[in-house]
Design a protein around this motif. Structure first.
Motif, PDB file in Angstrom:
ATOM      1  N   CYS A 185       0.832  -1.217   0.000  1.00  0.00           N
ATOM      2  CA  CYS A 185       0.000   0.000   0.000  1.00  0.00           C
ATOM      3  C   CYS A 185       0.863   1.261   0.000  1.00  0.00           C
ATOM      4  CB  CYS A 185      -0.905  -0.031   1.230  1.00  0.00           C
ATOM      5  SG  CYS A 185      -1.912   1.446   1.454  1.00  0.00           S
ATOM      6  N   PHE A 192      -0.028   4.410   1.130  1.00  0.00           N
ATOM      7  CA  PHE A 192      -0.374   5.506   2.033  1.00  0.00           C
ATOM      8  C   PHE A 192       0.548   5.498   3.262  1.00  0.00           C
ATOM      9  CE2 PHE A 192      -4.347   5.395  -0.420  1.00  0.00           C
ATOM     10  CZ  PHE A 192      -4.527   6.752  -0.654  1.00  0.00           C
ATOM     11  N   CYS A 193       0.196   4.730   4.283  1.00  0.00           N
ATOM     12  CA  CYS A 193       0.957   4.893   5.526  1.00  0.00           C
ATOM     13  C   CYS A 193       2.069   3.867   5.654  1.00  0.00           C
ATOM     14  CB  CYS A 193       0.021   4.900   6.731  1.00  0.00           C
ATOM     15  SG  CYS A 193      -0.282   3.288   7.471  1.00  0.00           S
ATOM     16  N   THR A 244       2.532   1.486   7.690  1.00  0.00           N
ATOM     17  CA  THR A 244       2.269   0.145   8.194  1.00  0.00           C
ATOM     18  C   THR A 244       2.782  -0.891   7.193  1.00  0.00           C
ATOM     19  OG1 THR A 244       0.346   0.992   9.345  1.00  0.00           O
ATOM     20  CG2 THR A 244       0.458  -1.393   9.059  1.00  0.00           C
ATOM     21  N   GLY A 245       2.567  -0.606   5.909  1.00  0.00           N
ATOM     22  CA  GLY A 245       3.110  -1.495   4.886  1.00  0.00           C
ATOM     23  C   GLY A 245       2.241  -2.708   4.622  1.00  0.00           C
ATOM     24  N   CYS A 246       0.923  -2.520   4.587  1.00  0.00           N
ATOM     25  CA  CYS A 246       0.011  -3.620   4.261  1.00  0.00           C
ATOM     26  C   CYS A 246       0.206  -4.020   2.803  1.00  0.00           C
ATOM     27  CB  CYS A 246      -1.437  -3.181   4.447  1.00  0.00           C
ATOM     28  SG  CYS A 246      -1.816  -2.642   6.117  1.00  0.00           S
ATOM     29  N   ALA A 302      -7.348  -4.391   5.678  1.00  0.00           N
ATOM     30  CA  ALA A 302      -6.862  -3.070   5.247  1.00  0.00           C
ATOM     31  C   ALA A 302      -7.761  -2.014   5.856  1.00  0.00           C
ATOM     32  CB  ALA A 302      -6.867  -2.943   3.723  1.00  0.00           C
ATOM     33  N   CYS A 303      -7.222  -0.825   6.013  1.00  0.00           N
ATOM     34  CA  CYS A 303      -8.036   0.297   6.479  1.00  0.00           C
ATOM     35  C   CYS A 303      -8.745   0.906   5.257  1.00  0.00           C
ATOM     36  CB  CYS A 303      -7.158   1.319   7.208  1.00  0.00           C
ATOM     37  SG  CYS A 303      -6.300   2.451   6.110  1.00  0.00           S
ATOM     38  N   LYS A 340      -8.341   3.555   3.562  1.00  0.00           N
ATOM     39  CA  LYS A 340      -7.455   4.103   2.516  1.00  0.00           C
ATOM     40  C   LYS A 340      -6.899   2.982   1.643  1.00  0.00           C
ATOM     41  CE  LYS A 340      -4.739   6.186   5.510  1.00  0.00           C
ATOM     42  NZ  LYS A 340      -5.454   5.964   6.782  1.00  0.00           N
ATOM     43  N   GLY A 341      -6.515   1.880   2.283  1.00  0.00           N
ATOM     44  CA  GLY A 341      -5.984   0.765   1.507  1.00  0.00           C
ATOM     45  C   GLY A 341      -7.013   0.235   0.528  1.00  0.00           C
ATOM     46  N   PRO A 396      -4.565   1.999  11.720  1.00  0.00           N
ATOM     47  CA  PRO A 396      -5.627   1.078  12.147  1.00  0.00           C
ATOM     48  C   PRO A 396      -5.216  -0.398  12.162  1.00  0.00           C
ATOM     49  CG  PRO A 396      -6.441   2.648  10.516  1.00  0.00           C
ATOM     50  CD  PRO A 396      -4.963   2.810  10.560  1.00  0.00           C
ATOM     51  N   ILE A 397      -4.334  -0.789  11.277  1.00  0.00           N
ATOM     52  CA  ILE A 397      -3.943  -2.201  11.253  1.00  0.00           C
ATOM     53  C   ILE A 397      -3.054  -2.527  12.454  1.00  0.00           C
ATOM     54  CG2 ILE A 397      -2.669  -3.944   9.903  1.00  0.00           C
ATOM     55  CD1 ILE A 397      -5.465  -3.223   8.794  1.00  0.00           C
TER      56      ILE A 397
HETATM   57  S1  SF4 Z   1      -4.096  -0.238   4.289  1.00  0.00           S
HETATM   58 FE1  SF4 Z   1      -4.249   1.489   5.704  1.00  0.00          FE
HETATM   59  S2  SF4 Z   1      -3.046   0.858   7.483  1.00  0.00           S
HETATM   60 FE2  SF4 Z   1      -2.435  -0.460   5.767  1.00  0.00          FE
HETATM   61  S3  SF4 Z   1      -0.671   0.567   4.845  1.00  0.00           S
HETATM   62 FE3  SF4 Z   1      -2.488   1.226   3.727  1.00  0.00          FE
HETATM   63  S4  SF4 Z   1      -3.066   3.137   4.754  1.00  0.00           S
HETATM   64 FE4  SF4 Z   1      -1.702   2.059   6.140  1.00  0.00          FE
END
Ligand code: SF4
Length: 732
Positions: free
Chosen positions: A41, A43-44, A46-48, A75-76, A78-79, A210-211
């Motif tokens: 991912c 965005f953040c 966390t690295g999902c 996933a949150c 955004k993911g 969130p994850i």
């Molecule tokens: S799915 Fe959400 S928590 Fe996971 S990396 Fe993407 S933004 Fe971050």
């Protein structure tokens, strides 16, 4: 202590999980993908990992990757909405150049790159190499930011370049270096699940990560402590919420250290064998008697004692921090105060422990190691001749091409524009005109530049509005490379869609610039992201972040990412499924192998409330559906529906009452620097004398006070003096 419920509300339900992966049986036939490509991912931090469903040339949908060690099928919001920004109507489809009427108009790549390179060369020729700078980002893949850093510094001769990671992680970097000898987050996410005590400091984890919050929620036996001036979503379900006065964390931490020493709850074996500076720590914290802590922080005595009790010998304690600590005027001292507690109690290097800084952006960790901005490649030092010689040999370049001093930090680059020493600026994948502190001043400074080049996906950002040249970039999902997440895990990002029309990957753009500048020969080995990955492995060899043993992208994909270090001697070994943490052997990256206690006296915020501006402005994340300046999240109807589009200011009911403000009233939030209009939300979740506005509105940074931590030079977004005034109906 009363055990409170764990958070189990709508947010947890939003972390929808894909049970057993993608269930083809439940999917309408026309949506059945021809292939599925896994990608981390964008965005953040966390690295999902997300499985992108592709049919023909089209990325149709996605499901979070089941079995991936970070997110295991969750996933949150955004993911889930990662693909939405790619098809947005305001995507740039070609470069733009500002014409003599002041309008941005489409141009060819040849024209745009020529305008950029000729312009920068002319400025450098007139004013010297210091006069052109760049601002990099934690939002592009490591291979791209490394190519940018090498191109700008070694190829184009720039001295100054920083990144937007200055806004989120510089404090952690500095604190890690001071205590551990290297910027090395020590933990694995598994530590959330192994802790007896989890302490979150300045972190609204439930919505910001969130994850990771899901990991906390799985650990039902741990005591959860939240230290935060606000009663956030996270704090509201903590077992113990220490609602301290803003920016008094360091006093609390020093007081806890004093009390732990007084109780004899020090891990003497660890302290004697693996640390340095304990006598100085003991002497320093002597001044932080509990009466002082209670008086200055606002935490009551009973809560203080409860908190200290949770460090009892035998408990595994993990301390986690994010922007509430990092974005302060005294932030590095505070981060080191957190690390001190972990060292003092031997809570490091074991399961469920650690002084653990959680990263912000998807590739802030990659940026910290390989952007070649304020650190030389691989966590090295520009000022160290040995480091420069090493990099020159590894890259087969003349050592004289490597600057012999560190770059200006972001704020110093901005200050350089103010002084007239910086006259050309290249901004890549960051929206400075929105996100920089006290942004009204920045916007006027951007207009003073002789040449501003902005490289972005969208033509509508606040920063593009000031650009002379705009380079149309491909986004996440349209290019490949790697990200490094908060727990040091390197994961692969894949191309699953074509960029629109004539937009190009940042990698291609940097190669075009190198060609036009006349230094392409220096990058003959930098032919593709995966080729650059090999160069980065070479640069990492022998460094604490050594990942020279990874067998290319294919191995990363096969095993679900690999945490550094993974040196050459591990090549061919099985990668453990469980997370790996650092410092299990008590050996740190300092010259003598010992971690350092670092102490300093708390410093008051440089702007204090007064009669005219009596309230403290706090800023932070709005919701789990928000990301920074909303340039991408605003493109998703789903994410828009989950957020407050217009500014809302949280005001304590007592502060509202004496100002004649009712819930839902239109108000002005005023600081010495600017004004924003917002809707008042009356809530006791903010303390009396404080107000909160989310960071996602450009107006928020009209109000913020431009203070910077003296060590990390990170902006202090979390404290400014403001007043809130009710607007008369019809008033503007
Ligand atoms: S799915 Fe959400 S928590 Fe996971 S990396 Fe993407 S933004 Fe971050």
């Amino acid at each position: 202590m009363t055990r409170l419920r764990r958070f189990d509300g709508p947010l947890t339900r939003m972390l929808a999980r894909a049970p057993g992966g993608f269930g083809l049986g439940q999917v309408p036939k026309d949506l059945v993908p021809e292939r599925v490509v896994a990608s981390v991912c964008g965005f953040c931090s966390t690295g999902c990992c997300l499985d992108i469903h592709i049919k023909g040339e089209r990325a149709m949908n996605l499901t979070p990757t089941a079995g991936y060690p970070v997110n295991d099928g969750a996933a949150c919001p955004k993911g889930w909405e990662s693909l939405a920004p790619l098809g947005a109507p305001d995507r740039l489809t070609s470069p733009l150049i500002r014409n003599r009427h002041g309008e941005l108009e489409p141009a060819s790549w040849e024209q745009a790159i020529a305008r950029m390179t000729e312009g920068f060369k002319a400025i450098a020729a007139r004013h010297g190499p210091e006069s052109v700078a760049f601002l990099s980002t934690g939002q592009i893949v490591t291979e791209e930011m490394a190519l940018l850093g090498a191109l700008a510094k070694f190829g184009m001769g720039m001295l100054h370049g920083d990144g937007n990671t200055r806004q989120c992680m510089a404090t952690s970097v500095a604190a890690h270096k001071r205590a551990f000898g290297f910027d090395a987050p020590p933990y694995t996410y598994d530590d959330f699940e192994y802790s007896d005590t989890i302490v979150l400091i300045g972190s609204n984890l439930a919505i910001a990560h969130p994850i990771l919050w899901e990991r906390v929620s799985r650990n039902r036996d741990a005591a959860l402590v939240v230290i935060d001036p606000r009663c956030t979503e996270t704090a509201s379900v903590a077992d113990l919420h220490l609602q301290i006065r803003p920016k008094t964390d360091l006093v609390l931490l020093a007081g806890v250290a004093r009390e732990l020493i007084a109780r004899g709850w020090v891990d003497w074996r660890f302290v004697e064998a693996h640390t340095a500076g304990f006598p100085e720590l003991r002497q320093h914290v002597e001044a932080f008697r509990v009466e002082r802590v209670v008086d200055e922080t606002g935490v009551d005595r009973q809560q203080f004692d409860q908190f200290v009790d949770l460090f009892a010998p035998g408990r595994s304690v993990s301390l986690w921090w994010t922007m509430g600590v990092n974005q302060g005027h005294d932030a590095v001292a505070t981060a080191n105060g957190i690390i001190n507690l972990a060292l003092l109690t031997g809570n490091i290097g074991r399961p469920g422990t650690g002084a653990n800084s959680i990263t912000g952006q998807c590739n802030a960790m990659g940026s910290r190691l390989f952007s070649n901005t304020t650190n030389l490649f691989g966590g090295r030092d520009f000022a160290d001749p040995k480091d420069r010689a090493e990099v020159a040999t590894l890259l087969d370049i003349d050592v004289d091409r490597i600057p012999d001093r560190p770059s200006y930090a972001y704020d110093q680059i901005i200050e350089g524009i103010h002084r007239g020493t910086i006259r050309g600026l290249w901004i890549i994948a960051t929206n400075s005109a929105h996100s920089w502190i006290n942004n009204s001043e920045l916007r006027s400074l951007l207009d003073r530049l002789e040449l501003l080049v902005v490289q972005d996906l969208f033509g509508t950002t606040e920063t593009v509005a000031h650009a002379d040249v705009v380079l149309a970039a491909a986004g996440w999902g349209e290019k490949e490379g790697t990200f490094i997440n908060s727990e040091r895990r390197i994961g692969v990002v894949r191309r699953v869609a074509a960029p629109p029309v004539d937009a190009k990957s940042d990698f291609e753009i940097f190669r075009l610039v190198a060609q036009a500048w006349g230094c392409a020969d220096m990058f003959r080995e930098w032919t593709s992201p995966e080729a650059v990955f090999g160069i980065l492995q070479r640069l990492s060899e022998g460094q604490p972040c050594d990942f020279s043993g990874i067998d290319g992208y294919a191995q990363l994909e096969r095993v679900g990412g690999i945490q550094w270090p993974w040196p050459a001697e591990r090549r061919g070994q099985d990668v453990p499924r469980v997370g790996r943490r650092l410092f299990g052997d008590g050996q740190f990256f300092t010259p003598d192998g010992r971690a350092r206690f670092v102490v300093s006296d708390p410093v008051p915020p440089p702007e204090r409330p007064d009669d005219r501006y009596p309230l403290v402005l706090l800023t932070g994340r709005g919701s789990a559906a928000d990301w920074h300046t909303r340039t991408r999240t605003s493109k998703s109807a789903t994410l828009r529906a989950l957020t407050c589009r217009e500014p809302v200011v949280d005001v304590h009911p007592n502060d509202a009452r004496c100002r004649g403000i009712d819930d839902g009233d239109q108000v002005r939030v005023v600081s010495r620097r600017g004004v924003m209009r917002a809707t008042a939300h009356l809530t006791p979740n903010v303390g009396e004398g404080q107000v909160f506005v989310s960071m996602h509105h450009a107006e928020t940074n009209r109000l913020t006070f431009p203070a910077f931590d003296p060590v990390s030079r990170q902006p202090a977004y979390k404290y400014a003096a403001v007043e809130v005034e009710r607007l008369r109906p019809g008033a503007g």
